[in-house]
Design a protein around this motif. Structure first.
Motif, PDB file in Angstrom:
ATOM      1  N   ALA A 265       0.866  -1.178   0.000  1.00  0.00           N
ATOM      2  CA  ALA A 265       0.000   0.000   0.000  1.00  0.00           C
ATOM      3  C   ALA A 265       0.905   1.231   0.000  1.00  0.00           C
ATOM      4  O   ALA A 265       2.014   1.203   0.540  1.00  0.00           O
ATOM      5  CB  ALA A 265      -0.913   0.008   1.216  1.00  0.00           C
ATOM      6  N   VAL A 266       0.425   2.309  -0.611  1.00  0.00           N
ATOM      7  CA  VAL A 266       1.205   3.539  -0.728  1.00  0.00           C
ATOM      8  C   VAL A 266       0.386   4.689  -0.153  1.00  0.00           C
ATOM      9  O   VAL A 266      -0.772   4.886  -0.530  1.00  0.00           O
ATOM     10  CB  VAL A 266       1.565   3.831  -2.197  1.00  0.00           C
ATOM     11  N   VAL A 267       0.983   5.431   0.777  1.00  0.00           N
ATOM     12  CA  VAL A 267       0.309   6.573   1.396  1.00  0.00           C
ATOM     13  C   VAL A 267       1.204   7.794   1.227  1.00  0.00           C
ATOM     14  O   VAL A 267       2.380   7.768   1.605  1.00  0.00           O
ATOM     15  CB  VAL A 267       0.021   6.328   2.898  1.00  0.00           C
ATOM     16  N   ASP A 268       0.658   8.841   0.643  1.00  0.00           N
ATOM     17  CA  ASP A 268       1.388  10.103   0.486  1.00  0.00           C
ATOM     18  C   ASP A 268       1.034  11.040   1.638  1.00  0.00           C
ATOM     19  O   ASP A 268      -0.154  11.246   1.939  1.00  0.00           O
ATOM     20  CB  ASP A 268       1.045  10.758  -0.845  1.00  0.00           C
ATOM     21  N   PHE A 269       2.070  11.611   2.264  1.00  0.00           N
ATOM     22  CA  PHE A 269       1.892  12.436   3.449  1.00  0.00           C
ATOM     23  C   PHE A 269       2.454  13.840   3.244  1.00  0.00           C
ATOM     24  O   PHE A 269       3.399  14.045   2.476  1.00  0.00           O
ATOM     25  CB  PHE A 269       2.638  11.826   4.644  1.00  0.00           C
ATOM     26  N   SER A 270       1.885  14.770   4.008  1.00  0.00           N
ATOM     27  CA  SER A 270       2.470  16.083   4.211  1.00  0.00           C
ATOM     28  C   SER A 270       2.589  16.288   5.713  1.00  0.00           C
ATOM     29  O   SER A 270       1.705  15.867   6.474  1.00  0.00           O
ATOM     30  CB  SER A 270       1.580  17.161   3.589  1.00  0.00           C
ATOM     31  N   PHE A 271       3.690  16.912   6.148  1.00  0.00           N
ATOM     32  CA  PHE A 271       3.859  17.150   7.583  1.00  0.00           C
ATOM     33  C   PHE A 271       4.852  18.279   7.801  1.00  0.00           C
ATOM     34  O   PHE A 271       5.532  18.732   6.866  1.00  0.00           O
ATOM     35  CB  PHE A 271       4.314  15.883   8.318  1.00  0.00           C
ATOM     36  N   ARG A 272       4.938  18.699   9.042  1.00  0.00           N
ATOM     37  CA  ARG A 272       5.886  19.724   9.461  1.00  0.00           C
ATOM     38  C   ARG A 272       7.084  19.017  10.083  1.00  0.00           C
ATOM     39  O   ARG A 272       6.927  18.056  10.839  1.00  0.00           O
ATOM     40  CB  ARG A 272       5.206  20.639  10.485  1.00  0.00           C
ATOM     41  N   LEU A 273       8.297  19.490   9.770  1.00  0.00           N
ATOM     42  CA  LEU A 273       9.513  18.878  10.306  1.00  0.00           C
ATOM     43  C   LEU A 273      10.309  19.958  11.020  1.00  0.00           C
ATOM     44  O   LEU A 273      10.717  20.948  10.407  1.00  0.00           O
ATOM     45  CB  LEU A 273      10.337  18.275   9.165  1.00  0.00           C
ATOM     46  N   ASN A 274      10.519  19.766  12.329  1.00  0.00           N
ATOM     47  CA  ASN A 274      11.203  20.819  13.082  1.00  0.00           C
ATOM     48  C   ASN A 274      12.721  20.691  12.970  1.00  0.00           C
ATOM     49  O   ASN A 274      13.243  19.791  12.326  1.00  0.00           O
ATOM     50  CB  ASN A 274      10.724  20.845  14.544  1.00  0.00           C
ATOM     51  N   GLY A 275      13.409  21.589  13.609  1.00  0.00           N
ATOM     52  CA  GLY A 275      14.861  21.650  13.505  1.00  0.00           C
ATOM     53  C   GLY A 275      15.577  20.497  14.167  1.00  0.00           C
ATOM     54  O   GLY A 275      16.797  20.363  14.026  1.00  0.00           O
TER      55      GLY A 275
END
Length: 497
Positions: free
Chosen positions: A430-440
């Motif tokens: 299965a393939v899931v495309d994500f968007s997220f915030r990545l901190n320092g």
């Protein structure tokens, strides 16, 4: 010779009987398939008649029987009758060992074919047995420290890693410990073979380090796998590396039943088993020592990048200093600022499975991760990207590539891929495309699912858990880590069958 008097399998006899009743109701395509099946059956009959004649003339153990047996084997492979293929291959192996001896290297290609057959049948233990046999042949024919023997050991280790997601739940952690111990043995063999200061040792040092990072991933996994991993590690190593220097010991788990009732106590953000990551960092430091002694400052700089990665995995933020030090060394070596900025300002999932000793190699790896992938931008995201300050490029959307998860209970651990063609399997994903915030600090928040293929609540749920727990090399701009508000990732996991 009648087909019904031959050794044709019942499966194919049923097919032949079905063909006789098909009549004119089948399509042209079906008639072609029937014709092909009939021809295969006739060919099997011819080979089996040849085999019978040769057995009568030369006896049941003559080397010349290999030819008709091999022909029959190939035909049954075309039919997909792998039970019969296995029977024929077993006889061929027995015949080969009788005629050429128990340790003949001529058996190697046949054993590899037998592995492919057992994979088709789902007989994982039989695959392990054949890999043991291949290792014995490599050691007997080429030597314990030969390239062939070391390759056979690494093949075993990669298979045990695969059994973590292929086999029964109760055996998963035990299989991993088998793999980890093989990498430990491989490093010992490599040190004896090359010496402790030879650059040829570098790949084996990193393979050992990466196996320890994988162990920590399992120790911090979920469900029954976590308890099994703790129990197997305690059984293999004792409690020493599962205890921190300042807070030693274990406390009972929430449930008194199940694989383990003990959970290690840790300090702060340290993962369970942080001492194994410190040991892994020591191996990476050994790589730096070898590179420095050779005057190979590019390899030294790359090892320093990896050292920073493992510092972040231990819950320490000191990795930024390592990244800056590596970058400064690469600038001294003549790498352009633009090229270094493009590499360092794109976050990367860590740990990296392989050691790349040159900057060009790790650039290629990074590019392969994102090959044919671009950020998925809806109208709102496009507007935000268009309005972003060009002086602050870290606010632009960035795609960091693909991540292949190990298994359900270890969704944040990278799956060791079976690259050896002998292990080729078509597993559903299965393939899931994500968007997220990545901190320092390389930590994920604000996870948003963009799309799922095929759609399914379990795949979505498992993938979300995995992405939230992933660690990344943070984005660096001019040596300083920055938060990236729009990071996208393609997450790949095994699908429910």
């Amino acid at each position: 010779m009648s087909l019904f008097n031959s050794k044709v399998s019942p499966k194919m006899l049923v097919l032949t009987m079905a063909i006789s009743f098909a009549g004119n109701i089948v399509s042209a395509q079906d008639r072609d398939a029937i014709t092909e099946s009939n021809q295969l059956l006739l060919n099997v009959g011819r080979y089996e008649a040849m085999l019978e004649d040769m057995e009568s003339e030369f006896g049941p153990f003559d080397a010349r029987l290999q030819e008709p047996l091999s022909g029959i084997e190939n035909l049954y492979i075309e039919f997909g009758d792998f039970e019969r293929v296995r029977e024929i291959q077993s006889r061929r192996l027995q015949l080969l060992r009788t005629t050429l001896g128990l340790e003949s290297p001529e058996a190697i290609p046949l054993l590899e074919s037998m592995i492919r057959t057992e994979l088709q049948l789902g007989n994982w233990e039989a695959v392990s047995d054949h890999l043991d046999h291949l290792l014995t042949l490599a050691q007997e024919n080429y030597g314990i420290d030969s390239d062939q023997a070391m390759a056979a050991m690494e093949r075993q280790a990669s298979w045990y890693m695969a059994r973590v997601y292929l086999d029964d739940d109760r055996d998963r952690a035990e299989h991993f410990i088998e793999a980890r111990d093989i990498y430990d043995d491989l490093l010992d063999i490599a040190e004896d073979k090359f010496g402790e200061q030879d650059p040829a040792l570098i790949p084996w040092l990193y393979k050992r380090a990466f196996s320890l990072a994988q162990l920590v991933a399992l120790l911090n996994s979920e469900g029954s796998l976590r308890g099994d991993a703790i129990d197997e590690t305690l059984r293999a190593d004792g409690p020493g590396r599962l205890e921190t220097a300042t807070r030693r010991g274990f406390f009972p788990s929430a449930t008194p039943f199940g694989p383990s009732s003990r959970v290690p106590i840790v300090n702060g953000d340290e993962p369970v088993g942080a001492a194994y990551l410190r040991l892994a960092s020591g191996y990476i430091d050994d790589i730096r020592d070898i590179a420095e002694a050779e005057g190979d400052w590019e390899t030294w700089a790359m090892a320093t990048v990896y050292y920073g990665d493992y510092s972040f995995l231990r819950g320490r933020n000191s990795g930024r200093g390592d990244y800056r030090e590596a970058r400064e060394k690469l600038v001294e070596l003549g790498f352009s600022e633009d090229r270094l900025e493009r590499f360092f300002n794109r976050p990367m999932p860590i740990p990296v499975p392989q050691f790349y000793g040159s900057f060009a190699e790790i650039e290629t790896y990074q590019q392969q991760l994102v090959e044919n992938l671009q950020p998925i931008l809806d109208e709102e995201r496009r507007e935000e990207a268009a309005s972003a300050d060009p002086e602050e490029p870290w606010d632009q959307p960035v795609h960091v590539g693909r991540f292949v998860a190990w298994e359900d209970d270890a969704p944040a651990a990278p799956r060791p891929l079976l690259l050896d063609p002998v292990f080729a399997m078509n597993l559903p994903t299965a393939v899931v495309d994500f968007s997220f915030r990545l901190n320092g600090n390389g930590k994920v928040s604000g996870v948003d699912v963009l799309q799922v293929q095929p759609d399914g609540s379990r795949a979505r749920r498992d993938a979300i858990r995995g992405v939230r727990a992933l660690r990344f090399r943070p984005a660096l701009y001019e040596g300083r880590s920055k938060t990236r508000r729009e990071v996208q990732l393609r997450y790949i996991l095994l699908a429910e069958e």
